[in-house]
Design an enzyme around this catalytic site. Structure first.
Site, PDB file in Angstrom:
ATOM      1  N   LYS A 116      68.684 -24.974  37.414  1.00  0.00           N
ATOM      2  CA  LYS A 116      69.316 -26.422  37.606  1.00  0.00           C
ATOM      3  C   LYS A 116      70.735 -26.388  37.046  1.00  0.00           C
ATOM      4  O   LYS A 116      71.130 -25.146  36.197  1.00  0.00           O
ATOM      5  CB  LYS A 116      68.435 -26.855  36.369  1.00  0.00           C
ATOM      6  CG  LYS A 116      68.357 -28.464  36.552  1.00  0.00           C
ATOM      7  CD  LYS A 116      67.330 -28.920  37.530  1.00  0.00           C
ATOM      8  CE  LYS A 116      66.794 -30.429  37.589  1.00  0.00           C
ATOM      9  NZ  LYS A 116      65.503 -30.430  38.288  1.00  0.00           N
TER      10      LYS A 116
HETATM   11  N1  GLU Z   1      65.637 -32.113  41.284  1.00  0.00           N
HETATM   12  C1  GLU Z   1      64.469 -32.041  41.943  1.00  0.00           C
HETATM   13  C2  GLU Z   1      63.166 -31.285  40.908  1.00  0.00           C
HETATM   14  O1  GLU Z   1      63.475 -31.602  39.872  1.00  0.00           O
HETATM   15  C3  GLU Z   1      64.432 -31.158  43.198  1.00  0.00           C
HETATM   16  C4  GLU Z   1      65.174 -30.093  43.254  1.00  0.00           C
HETATM   17  C5  GLU Z   1      65.345 -29.312  44.645  1.00  0.00           C
HETATM   18  O2  GLU Z   1      64.872 -29.916  45.754  1.00  0.00           O
HETATM   19  O3  GLU Z   1      65.680 -28.105  44.685  1.00  0.00           O
HETATM   20  O4  GLU Z   1      62.209 -30.928  41.269  1.00  0.00           O
END
Ligand code: GLU
Length: 456
Positions: free
Chosen positions: A142
């Site tokens: 993240k």
């Molecule tokens: N931000 C989204 C999540 O928390 C999607 C992450 C992604 O598609 O890599 O799952």
């Protein structure tokens, strides 16, 4: 009291405000740094406690527990960007790579004024377990930048995004670490990232870099169905829950906290099934209408007004009243740690579908258990986004373009499979859904560590 709801995954680029830029510059300073936010409750600690609970039910090698307790890499970059008024501002950007034993690091990028290292660490870890639970061959990561999107113009956001991408350098890559949208970011930002990354590479293999990010616009290499994917996945999950209990969604009532990408798509799809949206909350206020709020109309209103406040199709209520609204299903689709013990005691719903990551505090979870309010946990309920990100990545890699029907049916299959694996574990071991979801993921990760061993 919870913080006012921000929204999970940002709204479309057309809604980004062309703000005067001056709001972010500090008087008499060319270089201004965003202030450190005050610590509230530690999200990473909450996650570790939930993980420890799950580990009691998943036989784990000691060294695997150790490895998973901290991210593999924590990248922090401080970078200057010129604002529209000519002043420079220094931003702090994070990319936390939790684990990549199952595949390349994968996870969103959050733009929010309260982004902290511990928050991004927790979110990165959740991605590892989300991907393992869904059998998406990715690891977990993240990222985030501490900023107030509403205080920046589109061109400032573009320069911030491009400079951050540049400064991450080879810490990201199409087979190494693949960012995506999260709260405060959208497809336009992903396309800026892709374009910047492509331009940092050889002319001859520029196009092979397209899958450096997912969640792109359809025209620039995105997938059909990615925009609504998280919301669609939330609804598939709720449908399985309803089928299991013979509960009719048609005519049932629900509430949504956060009306960005995830909240608004969830509401639109759920209302199409006959469920009635009775209360909504976002950063501008709370609304109530027992007769039902039309998600489509509210989406149109938010596009022009920047929030739900003032919408004529419902009455304004307080945040406390929002959480105490009578409903069958409550859907938090905003920030983490929103449902506190106090809120949990007042909730009138029978089930919570966590469209947001980590919306429930530990204390609240205990209250919910006592009150028999079931929780569909984040790594299960909101996994639709990363699943369709995986489809986008495959399509880019193979130069394919799938029809929406294919995307949706594959997503449905994967959500359903994971849901029933989670439920079977919960039933057999007599544990709650979150513990079960994490334990299923942990067992998979543990198996791979046993097979592969640890180098050297
Ligand atoms: N931000 C989204 C999540 O928390 C999607 C992450 C992604 O598609 O890599 O799952």
């Amino acid at each position: 009291m919870s913080k006012k709801a921000e929204t999970a995954e940002a709204v479309s680029p057309s809604k980004m405000k062309a703000a005067p830029g001056s709001a972010v510059s500090v008087a008499n300073a060319d270089l201004a740094r965003a202030a450190e936010p005050a610590p509230v409750e530690n999200f990473f600690e909450v996650h570790l406690t939930q993980l420890a609970r799950a580990m009691e039910h998943a036989p784990m090698q000691k060294h695997v527990r150790l490895i998973l307790s901290e991210p593999k890499n924590e990248i922090i970059v401080n970078f200057p960007v010129k604002m529209d008024d000519g002043n420079f501002k220094l931003f702090t950007g994070y990319r936390i790579q939790h684990n990549n034993i199952m595949g390349p690091y994968k996870g969103g990028l959050r733009y929010h004024h309260e982004v902290t290292l511990d928050e991004v660490k927790a979110l990165a870890a959740l991605m590892t377990y989300k991907c393992a639970l869904l059998e998406v061959p990715f690891g977990g990561a993240k990222g985030g930048i501490r900023l107030h999107t509403r205080e920046h113009s589109t061109s400032e956001l573009e320069r911030i995004t491009r400079r951050f991408t540049h400064d991450l350098g080879n810490n990201i890559g199409p087979e190494y670490d693949i960012p995506a949208p999260d709260m405060g970011t959208n497809s336009q930002m992903m396309v800026w990232m892709m374009d910047t990354y492509m331009n940092m590479h050889n002319l001859s293999d520029k196009n092979a870099q397209r899958r450096i990010v997912t969640g792109k616009s359809l025209t620039s290499g995105g997938s059909r169905g990615r925009e609504k994917a998280t919301g669609q996945g939330v609804v598939y999950c709720i449908q399985e829950w309803a089928d299991e209990r013979g509960f009719r969604l048609d005519g049932c009532s629900y509430t949504v906290q956060g009306f960005g990408n995830v909240g608004s798509h969830t509401a639109q799809i759920l209302s199409r099934l006959g469920a009635v949206l009775v209360a909504v909350q976002d950063h501008t206020g709370s609304l109530y209408n027992p007769e039902g709020i039309y998600p489509r109309k509210l989406i149109d209103y938010v596009q022009t007004h920047g929030g739900i406040a003032g919408y004529a199709g419902a009455q304004a209520i307080s945040d406390e009243e929002f959480w105490a609204a009578d409903c069958d299903i409550c859907i938090p689709a905003a920030l983490e740690l929103q449902i506190t013990a106090e809120i949990a005691r007042n909730l009138k719903c029978r089930m919570i579908a966590e469209a947001a990551n980590g919306p429930t505090t530990l204390e609240a979870e205990a209250v919910l258990r006592e009150r028999n309010i079931e929780v569909l946990p984040d790594i299960m309920a909101n996994a639709g986004g990363v699943v369709v990100s995986y489809f986008e990545w495959i399509q880019n890699k193979r130069s394919e373009s799938w029809q929406l029907q294919e995307v949706d049916s594959r997503l449905h299959f994967m959500m359903k499979r994971a849901y029933h694996e989670m439920r079977a574990f919960a039933r057999e071991r007599g544990v709650d859904n979150r513990t079960a979801a994490l334990a299923v993921a942990l067992e998979r990760i543990n198996t791979v560590y046993i097979e592969r061993g640890v180098f050297p």
